[in-house]
Design a protein around this motif. Structure first.
Motif, PDB file in Angstrom:
ATOM      1  N   LEU B  95      -9.700  -8.120 -33.354  1.00 55.83           N
ATOM      2  CA  LEU B  95     -10.666  -7.444 -32.496  1.00 55.83           C
ATOM      3  C   LEU B  95     -11.437  -8.432 -31.625  1.00 55.83           C
ATOM      4  CD1 LEU B  95     -12.134  -4.545 -34.656  1.00 55.83           C
ATOM      5  CD2 LEU B  95     -10.226  -4.563 -33.068  1.00 55.83           C
ATOM      6  N   MET B  96     -11.521  -9.669 -32.076  1.00 57.45           N
ATOM      7  CA  MET B  96     -12.243 -10.677 -31.296  1.00 57.45           C
ATOM      8  C   MET B  96     -11.335 -11.292 -30.229  1.00 57.45           C
ATOM      9  SD  MET B  96     -14.723 -12.341 -34.139  1.00 57.45           S
ATOM     10  CE  MET B  96     -13.586 -13.426 -34.890  1.00 57.45           C
ATOM     11  N   LEU B  97     -10.044 -11.243 -30.516  1.00 63.20           N
ATOM     12  CA  LEU B  97      -9.068 -11.864 -29.639  1.00 63.20           C
ATOM     13  C   LEU B  97      -9.192 -11.444 -28.161  1.00 63.20           C
ATOM     14  CD1 LEU B  97      -6.565 -13.675 -29.311  1.00 63.20           C
ATOM     15  CD2 LEU B  97      -5.156 -11.841 -30.226  1.00 63.20           C
ATOM     16  N   PRO B  98      -9.325 -10.150 -27.857  1.00 61.83           N
ATOM     17  CA  PRO B  98      -9.420  -9.768 -26.440  1.00 61.83           C
ATOM     18  C   PRO B  98     -10.608 -10.411 -25.732  1.00 61.83           C
ATOM     19  CG  PRO B  98      -9.152  -7.824 -27.825  1.00 61.83           C
ATOM     20  CD  PRO B  98      -9.350  -8.972 -28.737  1.00 61.83           C
ATOM     21  N   TYR B  99     -11.716 -10.545 -26.436  1.00 60.83           N
ATOM     22  CA  TYR B  99     -12.915 -11.136 -25.825  1.00 60.83           C
ATOM     23  C   TYR B  99     -12.680 -12.609 -25.532  1.00 60.83           C
ATOM     24  CZ  TYR B  99     -15.063  -6.786 -27.279  1.00 60.83           C
ATOM     25  OH  TYR B  99     -15.352  -5.458 -27.437  1.00 60.83           O
ATOM     26  N   LEU B 100     -12.063 -13.312 -26.486  1.00 61.61           N
ATOM     27  CA  LEU B 100     -11.789 -14.726 -26.281  1.00 61.61           C
ATOM     28  C   LEU B 100     -10.765 -14.928 -25.170  1.00 61.61           C
ATOM     29  CD1 LEU B 100     -12.285 -15.284 -29.883  1.00 61.61           C
ATOM     30  CD2 LEU B 100     -12.562 -17.315 -28.462  1.00 61.61           C
ATOM     31  N   ASN B 101      -9.770 -14.045 -25.203  1.00 60.48           N
ATOM     32  CA  ASN B 101      -8.728 -14.102 -24.188  1.00 60.48           C
ATOM     33  C   ASN B 101      -9.329 -13.971 -22.784  1.00 60.48           C
ATOM     34  OD1 ASN B 101      -6.410 -13.900 -22.711  1.00 60.48           O
ATOM     35  ND2 ASN B 101      -5.478 -12.283 -23.929  1.00 60.48           N
ATOM     36  N   LYS B 102     -10.235 -13.010 -22.670  1.00 62.11           N
ATOM     37  CA  LYS B 102     -10.844 -12.744 -21.377  1.00 62.11           C
ATOM     38  C   LYS B 102     -11.721 -13.923 -20.929  1.00 62.11           C
ATOM     39  CE  LYS B 102     -13.584  -9.171 -19.178  1.00 62.11           C
ATOM     40  NZ  LYS B 102     -14.703  -8.273 -19.552  1.00 62.11           N
ATOM     41  N   ALA B 103     -12.524 -14.418 -21.866  1.00 66.38           N
ATOM     42  CA  ALA B 103     -13.410 -15.544 -21.543  1.00 66.38           C
ATOM     43  C   ALA B 103     -12.608 -16.797 -21.245  1.00 66.38           C
ATOM     44  CB  ALA B 103     -14.370 -15.780 -22.705  1.00 66.38           C
ATOM     45  N   GLY B 104     -11.432 -16.894 -21.894  1.00 63.95           N
ATOM     46  CA  GLY B 104     -10.598 -18.083 -21.724  1.00 63.95           C
ATOM     47  C   GLY B 104     -10.118 -18.259 -20.297  1.00 63.95           C
ATOM     48  N   LYS B 105     -10.106 -17.139 -19.553  1.00 65.62           N
ATOM     49  CA  LYS B 105      -9.627 -17.221 -18.175  1.00 65.62           C
ATOM     50  C   LYS B 105     -10.546 -18.076 -17.317  1.00 65.62           C
ATOM     51  CE  LYS B 105      -6.576 -13.405 -18.367  1.00 65.62           C
ATOM     52  NZ  LYS B 105      -6.795 -12.194 -19.168  1.00 65.62           N
ATOM     53  N   GLU B 106     -11.809 -18.184 -17.775  1.00 61.34           N
ATOM     54  CA  GLU B 106     -12.736 -19.038 -17.027  1.00 61.34           C
ATOM     55  C   GLU B 106     -12.521 -20.515 -17.360  1.00 61.34           C
ATOM     56  OE1 GLU B 106     -16.669 -17.509 -17.927  1.00 61.34           O
ATOM     57  OE2 GLU B 106     -15.870 -15.479 -17.752  1.00 61.34           O
ATOM     58  N   GLY B 107     -11.807 -20.755 -18.475  1.00 55.75           N
ATOM     59  CA  GLY B 107     -11.449 -22.119 -18.813  1.00 55.75           C
ATOM     60  C   GLY B 107     -12.560 -22.958 -19.406  1.00 55.75           C
ATOM     61  N   LYS B 108     -13.693 -22.322 -19.736  1.00 55.84           N
ATOM     62  CA  LYS B 108     -14.817 -23.094 -20.262  1.00 55.84           C
ATOM     63  C   LYS B 108     -14.941 -22.928 -21.771  1.00 55.84           C
ATOM     64  CE  LYS B 108     -17.793 -21.159 -17.520  1.00 55.84           C
ATOM     65  NZ  LYS B 108     -19.055 -20.753 -16.882  1.00 55.84           N
ATOM     66  N   PHE B 109     -15.515 -23.956 -22.377  1.00 58.73           N
ATOM     67  CA  PHE B 109     -15.902 -23.827 -23.782  1.00 58.73           C
ATOM     68  C   PHE B 109     -17.226 -23.076 -23.838  1.00 58.73           C
ATOM     69  CE2 PHE B 109     -12.797 -27.162 -24.314  1.00 58.73           C
ATOM     70  CZ  PHE B 109     -12.317 -26.947 -25.610  1.00 58.73           C
ATOM     71  N   GLN B 110     -17.297 -22.061 -24.688  1.00 56.58           N
ATOM     72  CA  GLN B 110     -18.530 -21.279 -24.773  1.00 56.58           C
ATOM     73  C   GLN B 110     -18.885 -21.013 -26.225  1.00 56.58           C
ATOM     74  OE1 GLN B 110     -18.773 -17.722 -22.158  1.00 56.58           O
ATOM     75  NE2 GLN B 110     -16.871 -18.471 -21.281  1.00 56.58           N
ATOM     76  N   PRO B 111     -20.166 -20.783 -26.503  1.00 56.78           N
ATOM     77  CA  PRO B 111     -20.540 -20.373 -27.864  1.00 56.78           C
ATOM     78  C   PRO B 111     -19.957 -18.989 -28.137  1.00 56.78           C
ATOM     79  CG  PRO B 111     -22.491 -20.856 -26.529  1.00 56.78           C
ATOM     80  CD  PRO B 111     -21.339 -20.839 -25.603  1.00 56.78           C
ATOM     81  N   VAL B 112     -19.416 -18.835 -29.325  1.00 58.93           N
ATOM     82  CA  VAL B 112     -18.661 -17.613 -29.614  1.00 58.93           C
ATOM     83  C   VAL B 112     -19.533 -16.362 -29.551  1.00 58.93           C
ATOM     84  CG1 VAL B 112     -18.874 -17.658 -32.135  1.00 58.93           C
ATOM     85  CG2 VAL B 112     -16.817 -16.687 -31.075  1.00 58.93           C
ATOM     86  N   ASP B 113     -20.819 -16.505 -29.896  1.00 62.16           N
ATOM     87  CA  ASP B 113     -21.660 -15.305 -29.853  1.00 62.16           C
ATOM     88  C   ASP B 113     -21.950 -14.860 -28.417  1.00 62.16           C
ATOM     89  OD1 ASP B 113     -23.118 -17.541 -29.435  1.00 62.16           O
ATOM     90  OD2 ASP B 113     -24.812 -16.978 -30.715  1.00 62.16           O
ATOM     91  N   GLN B 114     -21.609 -15.735 -27.482  1.00 58.39           N
ATOM     92  CA  GLN B 114     -21.721 -15.303 -26.082  1.00 58.39           C
ATOM     93  C   GLN B 114     -20.418 -14.682 -25.588  1.00 58.39           C
ATOM     94  OE1 GLN B 114     -23.261 -18.272 -23.328  1.00 58.39           O
ATOM     95  NE2 GLN B 114     -24.879 -18.770 -24.803  1.00 58.39           N
ATOM     96  N   ILE B 115     -19.338 -15.036 -26.298  1.00 57.49           N
ATOM     97  CA  ILE B 115     -18.032 -14.506 -25.891  1.00 57.49           C
ATOM     98  C   ILE B 115     -17.840 -13.100 -26.421  1.00 57.49           C
ATOM     99  CG2 ILE B 115     -15.543 -14.815 -26.057  1.00 57.49           C
ATOM    100  CD1 ILE B 115     -16.062 -17.822 -26.414  1.00 57.49           C
ATOM    101  N   VAL B 116     -18.099 -12.949 -27.719  1.00 55.78           N
ATOM    102  CA  VAL B 116     -17.861 -11.644 -28.342  1.00 55.78           C
ATOM    103  C   VAL B 116     -19.072 -10.749 -28.105  1.00 55.78           C
ATOM    104  CG1 VAL B 116     -17.181 -10.442 -30.445  1.00 55.78           C
ATOM    105  CG2 VAL B 116     -16.402 -12.768 -30.055  1.00 55.78           C
ATOM    106  N   MET B 117     -19.116 -10.199 -26.917  1.00 55.70           N
ATOM    107  CA  MET B 117     -20.219  -9.334 -26.530  1.00 55.70           C
ATOM    108  C   MET B 117     -19.658  -8.214 -25.682  1.00 55.70           C
ATOM    109  SD  MET B 117     -23.452 -11.766 -25.674  1.00 55.70           S
ATOM    110  CE  MET B 117     -23.775 -10.930 -24.167  1.00 55.70           C
ATOM    111  N   ASP B 118     -20.186  -7.028 -25.891  1.00 58.73           N
ATOM    112  CA  ASP B 118     -19.652  -5.884 -25.152  1.00 58.73           C
ATOM    113  C   ASP B 118     -20.752  -4.845 -25.019  1.00 58.73           C
ATOM    114  OD1 ASP B 118     -18.172  -3.741 -24.159  1.00 58.73           O
ATOM    115  OD2 ASP B 118     -16.390  -4.320 -25.319  1.00 58.73           O
ATOM    116  N   GLU B 119     -21.131  -4.575 -23.806  1.00 55.39           N
ATOM    117  CA  GLU B 119     -22.195  -3.593 -23.612  1.00 55.39           C
ATOM    118  C   GLU B 119     -21.775  -2.216 -24.107  1.00 55.39           C
ATOM    119  OE1 GLU B 119     -23.677  -3.362 -19.653  1.00 55.39           O
ATOM    120  OE2 GLU B 119     -24.279  -5.481 -19.648  1.00 55.39           O
ATOM    121  N   GLU B 120     -20.496  -1.944 -23.906  1.00 57.55           N
ATOM    122  CA  GLU B 120     -19.999  -0.628 -24.301  1.00 57.55           C
ATOM    123  C   GLU B 120     -19.921  -0.486 -25.827  1.00 57.55           C
ATOM    124  OE1 GLU B 120     -16.260   1.993 -22.974  1.00 57.55           O
ATOM    125  OE2 GLU B 120     -16.512   0.153 -21.801  1.00 57.55           O
ATOM    126  N   PHE B 121     -19.587  -1.597 -26.472  1.00 63.72           N
ATOM    127  CA  PHE B 121     -19.449  -1.577 -27.925  1.00 63.72           C
ATOM    128  C   PHE B 121     -20.323  -2.660 -28.548  1.00 63.72           C
ATOM    129  CE2 PHE B 121     -15.455  -0.078 -26.110  1.00 63.72           C
ATOM    130  CZ  PHE B 121     -15.322   1.148 -26.734  1.00 63.72           C
TER     131      PHE B 121
END
Lengths: 308, 304
Positions: B95-121
């Motif tokens: 379930l976390m994979l899609p969020y990381l995948n999406k953030a990965g497109k920016e190519g930056k290292f990010q804190p995971v709690d900023q990656i796994v975030m979803d306004e809808e969910f």
């Protein structure tokens, strides 16, 4: 007549029989078949056979057995007593088809109608007599359905026996009258002392004749209708009287062999509606349409949920 | 007689029949109860129901066995809904994979709690409290530690080898459970005597199962990674369209039907049967007299 075997489990079919008189095993015998309780919505249908040596036909006449319908209940009981006492030359056997047996036969997936059930029961009883060593030569049957066809069927099954199928045989042949008395007495006793398997609290036993047109029976059926379960096993669910009442007063129950019409049914059967071929076949406007659930899940009828 | 039965719309229940591991209801030392949560389904991108165990330590997926014409008798009540819910453990990484995948497109290292975030969910951030969530992130992402902070960046390569392991473990499970994985086997109850399946059948089946938990893009990439050729089978749902072959010859009728066209031309279409007629058609009528036989002149009962 000991009804014990049936009363211990009145949900199934049960056979009761007298001792086989010794003369019946050596002398040529005649046998009569009749049934009681074909029409009622309540209680069992009872098939009876009676047999005696052909030479004793006159003795049977002397007992003044007559069509059970022309007799009052007390007279029938009396005559049955006499038949039972004549056990040195008269034998009888009964097959009690419980209302539950009738319901489940007629309402099963491959329908088994009352005529077929009746025929098979009669055949079973004749076979029972043969298996018990009764020297059958003549069989008399009150007809169920077309007499000629029935006679042909029985003659084919029992080629060594002279089979006579007649409407109203119970008033023509004393041996059939005797069989009809046995059947009727058994049915009356069973209905009177019905053991309800269901916990229904105070069951009021005032259900009248059990025939659909009897007002007492109708009132009883209305009173004891359970919205979920319908009726106790005492009632023949396959009778339209019972079905109509359940359709209107009880909860609707769907079975997978119910017939359904239209679009929804087609969808259920995974057919595609004709219309779907005519509408624009863009596809993919629905998000899920591109995703095909893996067969591991579809084969097991498993799906994800979005809400409970 | 049998009238058309109308189906009432499914009503909301407040109870369900559920099969779940004891661990689901085990609220060890936490005050919180296990709860149903709505999260984004990684495969369909749609809202999907999951369950988080007490204290959000374990993620469970919820699957419903649902077939027509089923109901439950529960104690002294009847439950119209014949569904059976299964609550089974699930790897939160899916379930976390899609969020990381999406953030990965920016190519930056990010804190995971900023990656796994979803306004809808919003519940998706609770996934991070699951026991193995943070510890298993290295399967799908590169990690960088700066001081006490950890940063992650999605890695396709790592993800592929992780998914491959998942497929291989699924194959082991499929073999162990004797699941029929071959093509053309339609029934789950039909079991072949000899297991004649190839390794590829297993791999493909397992890939299909894992694809229920990943996006379509990842599913395709995984297929390549497993070195399985894409199947080019025709779609089952759509029958091949029947188009007349084009030819230069003039069109001629194959058969001449005109000679039969006389009186019968305006034959009526078959009538639709009423409900009563349908019921009658279903009944077993063997050995019964026809209605007309009661009205025809009496045949002498003589036989010979």
């Amino acid at each position: 007549m000991d009804l014990g075997p049936f009363e211990t489990d009145n949900s199934v079919s049960c056979r009761l029989a007298s001792q086989i008189p010794d003369v019946c095993k050596v002398e040529d015998c005649c046998l009569g078949i009749d049934e009681a309780g074909r029409g009622p919505v309540l209680g069992p249908m009872v098939y009876g056979i009676c047999f005696c040596p052909v030479s004793n036909k006159k003795d049977l006449k002397d007992l003044k057995v007559a069509d059970s319908k022309t007799l009052r209940e007390a007279e029938r009981e009396d005559l049955f007593q006499k038949l039972d006492e004549a056990s040195d030359f008269v034998g009888w056997a009964l097959q009690i088809l419980s209302p539950n047996t009738i319901s489940t036969s007629m309402l099963q997936r491959t329908k088994y109608n009352l005529n077929a059930l009746s025929h098979d029961t009669a055949i079973g009883l004749v076979q029972y007599a043969l298996d018990s060593g009764v020297q059958l030569k003549e069989v008399y049957v009150d007809t169920v359905g077309p007499a000629e066809k029935y006679e042909e069927k029985l003659s084919k099954l029992f080629p060594d026996i002279e089979v006579t199928v007649r409407p109203k045989a119970d008033s023509l042949f004393p041996i059939v009258s005797a069989a009809s008395i046995c059947a009727k007495v058994a049915r009356d006793r069973v209905v009177k002392g019905w053991n309800f398997a269901e916990d229904m609290g105070e069951v009021d036993a005032d259900y009248g004749s059990g025939y659909p047109n009897d007002p007492k029976t109708k009132a009883w059926l209305l009173k004891f209708l359970d919205p979920v379960f319908g009726y106790p096993q005492f009632v023949r669910f396959s009778w339209s009287t019972a079905q109509t009442l359940m359709d209107s007063k009880a909860v609707t129950v769907h079975w997978d062999d119910d017939e359904e019409d239209g679009e929804k049914a087609a969808q259920r059967q995974h057919n595609r509606s004709m219309l779907s071929f005519l509408s624009a076949s863009t596809g993919g406007n629905d998000q899920n349409s591109t995703h095909q659930t893996h067969r591991f899940l579809t084969e097991r009828r498993l799906k994800s949920l979005s809400t409970l | 007689m049998a009238s058309m039965k109308k189906r009432a719309p499914r009503e909301q229940n407040d109870s369900w029949v559920v099969i779940a591991a004891d661990s689901v209801v085990d609220t060890h030392e936490t005050d919180s109860e296990p709860a149903f949560v709505r999260l984004r389904n990684p495969s369909t991108d749609a809202t999907c129901l999951y369950m988080l165990g007490a204290g959000d330590v374990q993620l469970y997926e919820v699957k419903a066995f649902e077939e027509d014409f089923h109901s439950w008798f529960v104690g002294q009540t009847v439950q119209r809904d014949g569904r059976l819910l299964f609550i089974t453990p699930m790897d939160p990484l899916y379930l976390m994979l899609p969020y990381l995948n999406k953030a990965g497109k920016e190519g930056k290292f990010q804190p995971v709690d900023q990656i796994v975030m979803d306004e809808e969910f919003p519940a998706c951030s609770r996934l991070l409290s699951c026991t193995h969530s943070l510890a298993s992130l290295h399967h799908i992402a590169e990690e960088k530690e700066v001081g006490s902070l950890k940063f992650h960046r999605y890695s396709q390569e790592k993800t592929m080898s992780w998914l491959k392991k998942k497929v291989e473990r699924t194959v082991v499970a499929l073999r162990k459970k004797n699941i029929s994985v071959g093509e053309g086997v339609k029934s789950t109850t039909y079991v072949r005597v000899k297991s004649e399946y190839q390794e590829e059948d297993y791999l493909r089946y397992a890939h299909g199962l894992i694809s229920e938990y990943i996006s379509e893009d990842l599913s395709k990439a995984l297929l390549k990674h497993l070195q399985l050729p894409e199947l080019t089978s025709p779609k089952e749902t759509e029958p091949p369209s029947k188009k007349r072959k084009l030819s230069d010859k003039p069109v001629e009728a194959g058969d001449d039907y005109t000679k039969f066209n006389s009186v019968d031309f305006s034959r009526k279409p078959p009538k639709k049967m009423t409900a009563a007629q349908k019921t009658l058609a279903k009944a077993d009528k063997t050995g019964m007299k026809t209605m007309s036989s009661f009205f025809s002149p009496k045949v002498k009962a003589e036989k010979k």
